[in-house]
Enzyme design. Structure first.
Site, short mmCIF file in Angstrom:
data_model
loop_
_atom_site.label_atom_id
_atom_site.label_comp_id
_atom_site.label_asym_id
_atom_site.label_seq_id
_atom_site.Cartn_x
_atom_site.Cartn_y
_atom_site.Cartn_z
N SER A 113 -32.35 8.88 31.27
CA SER A 113 -31.14 9.52 31.78
C SER A 113 -30.33 8.48 32.56
CB SER A 113 -31.51 10.69 32.70
OG SER A 113 -30.38 11.18 33.36
N HIS B 116 -36.04 2.54 35.70
CA HIS B 116 -37.07 2.18 36.66
C HIS B 116 -38.39 1.87 35.94
CE1 HIS B 116 -39.25 6.06 36.68
NE2 HIS B 116 -38.07 6.61 36.57
N SER C 282 -40.28 6.35 41.92
CA SER C 282 -39.26 7.06 41.17
C SER C 282 -37.91 6.46 41.51
CB SER C 282 -39.26 8.55 41.52
OG SER C 282 -38.80 8.74 42.85
N LYS C 283 -36.87 6.90 40.78
CA LYS C 283 -35.52 6.42 41.06
C LYS C 283 -35.15 6.72 42.51
CE LYS C 283 -33.53 7.05 36.43
NZ LYS C 283 -32.51 7.76 35.67
N ARG C 284 -35.61 7.88 42.98
CA ARG C 284 -35.18 8.33 44.30
C ARG C 284 -36.11 7.85 45.41
NH1 ARG C 284 -34.39 12.59 40.74
NH2 ARG C 284 -32.26 13.33 40.56
#
Length: 464
Positions: free
Chosen positions: A12, A18, A245-247
């Protein structure tokens, strides 16, 4: 395998590619290549508010850097909206989907009431058609969503390529939304249509998707589409034991390129995060493809180990072509704002220093002394560039002004100066390093000096 193997990666573009997605891409790519199959790249960009072109470009750059070549794509979901809407119409006609006119406020109230009764929250099926059921009146001004009519009874079972048999009862999942009011599909629906249309046979993805799989299997069956095999790989944990994670805590793949890691080292390291081939730690891309048959994937989370990655990269750096390293070191020097031309960093520079380095950024740190002024610390100057050694340094500068500028002649000039002033090698070599290189420790001083411009060496030796 008798069928044509087709795998995919579907990131996405709501952020960078990542490490977890890169590892999944690697497993999918290696599996397809092992069996002579095909690997597809799909960009899942239906999160319009958060998707960016910058993220798309970073994903493509990361895939290219890792060498994960794809046979088809990139396909973009937002360019396939008509296809999703056409499938929804077929499902509405077949009775496997239905329109739901619940407002967000109604759904919130529904969940609150379920919580108050101590029930599991979920859609209560109020717009789900049933024999003899009277549906609510269609409200004015409300654009409906379309929901999948999930089977009310029975189990969903699949033999996961990583986790083994998994069974989830249909009562545990509700009628999920498959098409939003604006005509954009939701993830669980779009991914099924895509995998069906693209003839995907094997899906490797993170185990956070396990709970999505029953819905997707039921949609595949409702469409009469062939089921791919699913393999859910465990997450990658950071140093703190929490999921990367991305976050949270993850660094982009391209950031590792900028930090000076080699793609073959990153590929090797990622492959070993949750997969193994005996005790082999270092292996080539070709060996990975030869060995990766989908077996030996770990069921346990993998631990990201920055020190291990650094060790792996150092091994690859030692074996890397010096001409290639010269190009990479030049790029790193420019990142450090050191003005250097393409021709100034030579393979000889890299050959001399690469065994001392973990990354090409480390290599550039060493090579910066050849192209930018150095600033020895006051402590090292005071310790090594003493009044007693200064006459020898002046004499050495004089000798170096006239010798042939190559290692053997420089070595002889140093030896002659040592003999003339009654010194030992370290007593002269270390002050030379401090003044010329800005540090007390380097490889062999004659080899290091031979790669400098003669004038730079003499000027720095005379700057007492």
């Amino acid at each position: 395998m008798t069928q044509k193997i087709r795998t995919r990666i579907a990131p996405s573009p709501t952020g960078f590619l990542h490490l977890g997605t890169a590892r999944t891409a690697l497993f999918s790519w290696a599996f397809a290549r092992h069996f002579g199959g095909e690997f597809v790249l799909r960009i899942e960009d239906t999160d319009v508010a958060r998707s960016t072109q910058e993220s798309v470009e970073q994903i493509l750059q990361a895939m290219h850097w890792l060498g994960l070549d794809y046979d088809e794509g990139p396909f973009y979901q937002m360019q396939r909206l008509e296809r999703y809407q056409a499938v929804v119409e077929q499902m509405l006609a077949a009775g496997t989907a239905y329109r739901c006119y619940c407002t967000p406020e109604e759904l919130d109230a529904m969940r609150e009431a379920q919580k108050a009764r101590g029930e599991k929250t979920g859609y209560d099926g109020r717009w789900r058609p049933e024999p003899g059921k009277v549906l609510p009146l269609v409200p004015e001004g409300v654009k409906p969503v379309v929901r999948f009519r999930n089977p009310a009874e029975g189990d969903v079972t699949w033999d996961d390529l990583v986790k083994g048999p998994i069974t989830i009862n249909n009562r545990e999942i509700d009628d999920l939304i498959i098409l939003r009011p604006d005509g954009v599909p939701t993830y669980n629906f779009a991914v099924v249509v895509d995998d069906w249309d693209m003839a995907i046979t094997h899906v490797f993805r993170g185990d956070e998707h396990v709970n999505n799989t029953p819905w997707q299997i039921n949609i595949f069956r409702a469409l009469g589409a062939p089921l791919p095999q699913f393999g859910h790989v465990p997450v990658i944990l950071g140093d703190d034991g929490l999921k990367l994670s991305k976050r949270r805590g993850a660094v982009s793949v391209t950031a590792y390129e900028e930090m000076g890691y080699l793609p073959e080292a990153m590929l090797n390291y990622l492959a070993r995060l949750g997969w193994s081939h005996g005790d082999d730690e270092l292996f080539s891309r070709e060996q990975l493809v030869s060995w990766f048959d989908g077996e030996h994937l770990s069921k346990s989370p993998a631990q990201w180990d920055a020190a291990k990655l650094a060790w792996v990269n150092a091994q690859y750096l030692k074996q890397a072509d010096d001409g290639r390293l010269a190009t990479l070191a030049t790029e790193q020097l420019r990142r450090k704002d050191v003005a250097v031309s393409d021709a100034q960093v030579t393979p000889a520079h890299c050959a001399l220093f690469k065994d001392r380095c973990t990354t090409t950024a480390d290599l550039a740190d060493w090579l910066a002394m050849y192209f930018a002024p150095v600033a020895p610390s006051a402590e090292e100057r005071a310790q090594h560039v003493t009044e007693a050694v200064k006459p020898a340094l002046v004499a050495l500068a004089g000798r170096l002004a006239t010798v042939d500028w190559e290692k053997a002649a420089i070595n002889q000039a140093i030896k002659d100066t040592i003999a003339e002033h009654g010194l030992k090698m370290p007593q002269l070599a270390i002050p030379v390093r401090v003044l010329v290189c800005g540090r007390a420790q380097t490889p062999s001083v004659d080899a290091v000096l031979s790669l400098f411009d003669r004038k730079i060496v003499i000027d720095r030796l005379q700057a007492l």
